[in-house]
Design a protein around this motif. Structure first.
Motif, PDB file in Angstrom:
ATOM      1  N   ASN A  44      -8.561  -8.214  -0.985  1.00  0.00           N
ATOM      2  CA  ASN A  44      -7.426  -7.484  -0.423  1.00  0.00           C
ATOM      3  C   ASN A  44      -7.357  -7.678   1.110  1.00  0.00           C
ATOM      4  O   ASN A  44      -6.299  -7.959   1.664  1.00  0.00           O
ATOM      5  N   PHE A  45      -8.512  -7.555   1.770  1.00  0.00           N
ATOM      6  CA  PHE A  45      -8.530  -7.737   3.224  1.00  0.00           C
ATOM      7  C   PHE A  45      -8.313  -9.196   3.614  1.00  0.00           C
ATOM      8  O   PHE A  45      -7.707  -9.474   4.653  1.00  0.00           O
TER       9      PHE A  45
ATOM     10  N   LEU B  94      -0.522   2.669   3.939  1.00  0.00           N
ATOM     11  CA  LEU B  94      -0.695   1.770   5.083  1.00  0.00           C
ATOM     12  C   LEU B  94       0.578   0.988   5.396  1.00  0.00           C
ATOM     13  O   LEU B  94       0.890   0.739   6.557  1.00  0.00           O
TER      14      LEU B  94
ATOM     15  N   SER C  52       0.836  -1.204   0.000  1.00  0.00           N
ATOM     16  CA  SER C  52       0.000   0.000   0.000  1.00  0.00           C
ATOM     17  C   SER C  52       0.869   1.253   0.000  1.00  0.00           C
ATOM     18  O   SER C  52       1.936   1.287   0.610  1.00  0.00           O
TER      19      SER C  52
ATOM     20  N   SER D 226      -5.550   3.042  -2.503  1.00  0.00           N
ATOM     21  CA  SER D 226      -5.775   2.720  -1.088  1.00  0.00           C
ATOM     22  C   SER D 226      -7.165   3.157  -0.628  1.00  0.00           C
ATOM     23  O   SER D 226      -7.837   2.437   0.108  1.00  0.00           O
TER      24      SER D 226
ATOM     25  N   PHE E 261      -4.499 -10.125   3.920  1.00  0.00           N
ATOM     26  CA  PHE E 261      -3.701  -9.794   5.105  1.00  0.00           C
ATOM     27  C   PHE E 261      -3.576 -11.004   6.038  1.00  0.00           C
ATOM     28  O   PHE E 261      -2.749 -11.008   6.943  1.00  0.00           O
TER      29      PHE E 261
ATOM     30  N   ILE F 170      -9.761   0.852  -1.903  1.00  0.00           N
ATOM     31  CA  ILE F 170      -9.721  -0.426  -1.181  1.00  0.00           C
ATOM     32  C   ILE F 170     -10.331  -0.266   0.213  1.00  0.00           C
ATOM     33  O   ILE F 170     -11.146  -1.070   0.648  1.00  0.00           O
ATOM     34  N   ALA F 171      -9.906   0.801   0.907  1.00  0.00           N
ATOM     35  CA  ALA F 171     -10.224   0.917   2.338  1.00  0.00           C
ATOM     36  C   ALA F 171     -11.539   1.635   2.603  1.00  0.00           C
ATOM     37  O   ALA F 171     -12.030   1.621   3.720  1.00  0.00           O
TER      38      ALA F 171
HETATM   39  C1  OVM Z   1      -4.590  -1.139   1.316  1.00  0.00           C
HETATM   40  C2  OVM Z   1      -5.178  -0.358   2.469  1.00  0.00           C
HETATM   41  C3  OVM Z   1      -4.846   0.986   2.572  1.00  0.00           C
HETATM   42  C4  OVM Z   1      -5.349   1.722   3.644  1.00  0.00           C
HETATM   43  C5  OVM Z   1      -6.170   1.128   4.605  1.00  0.00           C
HETATM   44  C6  OVM Z   1      -6.489  -0.202   4.479  1.00  0.00           C
HETATM   45  C7  OVM Z   1      -7.763  -0.159   6.533  1.00  0.00           C
HETATM   46  C8  OVM Z   1      -5.995  -0.946   3.413  1.00  0.00           C
HETATM   47  O1  OVM Z   1      -4.055  -0.548   0.398  1.00  0.00           O
HETATM   48  O2  OVM Z   1      -4.651  -2.387   1.367  1.00  0.00           O
HETATM   49  O3  OVM Z   1      -7.304  -0.824   5.411  1.00  0.00           O
END
Ligand code: OVM
Ligand code: HEM
Length: 407
Positions: free
Chosen positions: A179-180, A96, A93, A242, A183, A245-246
């Motif tokens: 994307n989430f 982030l 990111s 970002s 993680f 995504i967020a």
């Molecule tokens: C990302 C991203 C960027 C900012 C916040 C976030 C709270 C994810 O680029 O994956 O999640």
């Protein structure tokens, strides 16, 4: 991994070992028992399931969040460890997963672009949209609080405010959900989303370009920073990605959590109705109570001692925001959604230099929706079995059937 073959540290104890996988379907569905075990294990525990250290108590999670010198983000805020694993799963990111000093410029740009004052220009429009959405809901007996409200409202206002074209906005949900998931560990949730995500990478990149963004949107206001030399073109495109995504899934799960919270404590709905200005505290208390973002990771930049326990340099640390937000050491009666408590200090938006820079967006969306509902809905009742939406990072509902009784 603390094993007998390792050199015995000169100071700092070995952490207690905690069995169980926080990313299993069972724990993602109902994380509270695992969160309890994590807090009770000690200030820090070691999770053999993923070879990581973990914290679930409020004081330690908060301290880890603010200690960016000892716990870096640049090594990824997911489980994935680029030092020992290849290839890298996705480009990091543009905000982030950066540490100072390169975190500073994008952070500063977003603080300006997403500050509460910048957002007031959208407020009346969002309030009108909330009125239209609630009009539709009240025509029906039973609604799905997720698809009909928690998704419907942000999908109408957020991509529009960003200034991206109408075509394909629902792609954002698919992209962001994966994307989430990414993680977390490489489990079935990640496998099932990989193909669709890969197909959307090109589309997503295009949404962040200057040419495709409406000149009066938030995206364009970030591109304007490249004219003043505050951001490079690469940084602008990156932070817009970002935000895309967020900015959506998080708010969707937060709105779902708000409805769920009032279902869990129906008398609180009357408290809000009597005093609609409590919408602001209702939002923060719902974030504390539900923690739509459950977890993020850091990496120890050196050996760090936390409450007597040594976290060795280079190790990943899981910060369980959801567990900290329900730590009885910090909160009275933590499992109760209560508008009479002061939820400030919760870590649902993180804390410190990466503290959610988009929270004013989420807050303004939630407030206009809550004001409209509080004005027009006398009661919210459950109307069927809710189904959880499983994600390695986010906690929310897939469906939440409710009956809205008009005032
Ligand atoms: C990302 C991203 C960027 C900012 C916040 C976030 C709270 C994810 O680029 O994956 O999640
Ligand atoms: C950061 C949660 C809404 C954009 C964060 C962090 C959390 C979080 C926990 C800290 C991550 C860390 O410390 O590593 C949430 C929740 C939301 C929400 C629960 C909804 C209720 C939004 C929205 C946007 C957004 C609407 C964009 C419009 C960001 C960005 C960061 C961030 C860009 C990174 C900040 C930085 O690294 O300096 N969010 N968020 N968030 N959030 Fe949010």
């Amino acid at each position: 991994m603390p094993s007998s073959s390792q050199a015995i540290p000169t100071f700092g104890r070995e952490p207690p070992v905690l069995a169980g996988d926080p990313f299993s379907d069972a724990v993602l569905t109902s994380p509270f028992e695992f969160q309890h075990s994590l807090r009770e294990a000690g200030p820090v525990a070691y999770l053999p399931s993923h070879n990581v250290y973990a914290m679930g108590r409020y004081d330690e999670v908060r301290a880890a969040l603010v200690n960016w010198q000892g716990f870096e983000s640049g090594n990824g805020v997911g489980l994935f460890n680029p030092r020992s694993e290849t290839p890298y799963r996705r480009p990091p990111s543009a905000i982030l997963e950066l540490d100072p000093p390169i975190h500073d410029a994008p952070r500063h740009a977003l603080e300006q672009a997403l500050g509460p004052r910048m957002l007031t220009r959208f407020r009346d429009d969002w309030a009108r949209t909330a009125e239209i959405v609630v009009d539709e809901l009240l025509k029906r007996e039973v609604i799905d609080a997720v698809s009909d409200l928690a998704e419907a409202f942000p999908l109408k206002v957020f991509p529009e405010a960003m200034g991206i074209p109408e075509e394909g906005r629902e792609n954002l949900l698919v992209y962001s959900d994966h994307n989430f998931n990414s993680f977390g560990p490489n489990n079935a949730l990640v496998e099932k989303g990989r193909k669709a995500f890969t197909e959307l990478v090109g589309w997503m990149g295009k949404q962040g370009t200057r040419e495709s963004l409406r000149p009066d949107g938030l995206g364009a206001s970030i591109w304007a920073k490249t004219d003043e030399g505050d951001l490079t073109a690469e940084q602008a495109g990156g932070v817009i990605r970002s935000l895309l995504i967020a900015g959506l899934d998080t708010t969707i799960h937060a709105l779902g959590a708000i409805i769920d919270a009032f279902l869990s404590a129906p008398q609180q709905w009357q408290v809000l109705r009597a005093e609609p200005k409590r919408a602001r505290v209702a939002f923060d208390e719902a974030i504390r109570w539900a923690s739509p973002v459950q977890t993020f990771f850091r990496t120890a930049t050196r050996d760090v001692i936390v409450a007597d326990t040594k976290i060795p340099e280079g190790e990943k640390i899981l910060m369980f925001l959801g567990a900290a937000n329900r730590d009885p050491r910090r909160w009275d009666n933590p499992d109760h959604f209560d508008l009479n408590r002061d939820p400030s200090g919760h870590v649902g938006f993180g804390m410190g230099i990466h503290h959610c820079v988009g929270q004013h967006v989420a807050r303004q969306e939630a407030e206009v929706v809550l004001h409209e509902l509080a004005r027009r809905v006398a009661r919210i009742e459950p109307a069927g079995e809710p189904k959880p939406h499983l994600n390695n990072t986010l906690k929310g509902w897939k469906t939440l059937p409710v009956r809205l009784i008009a005032a």
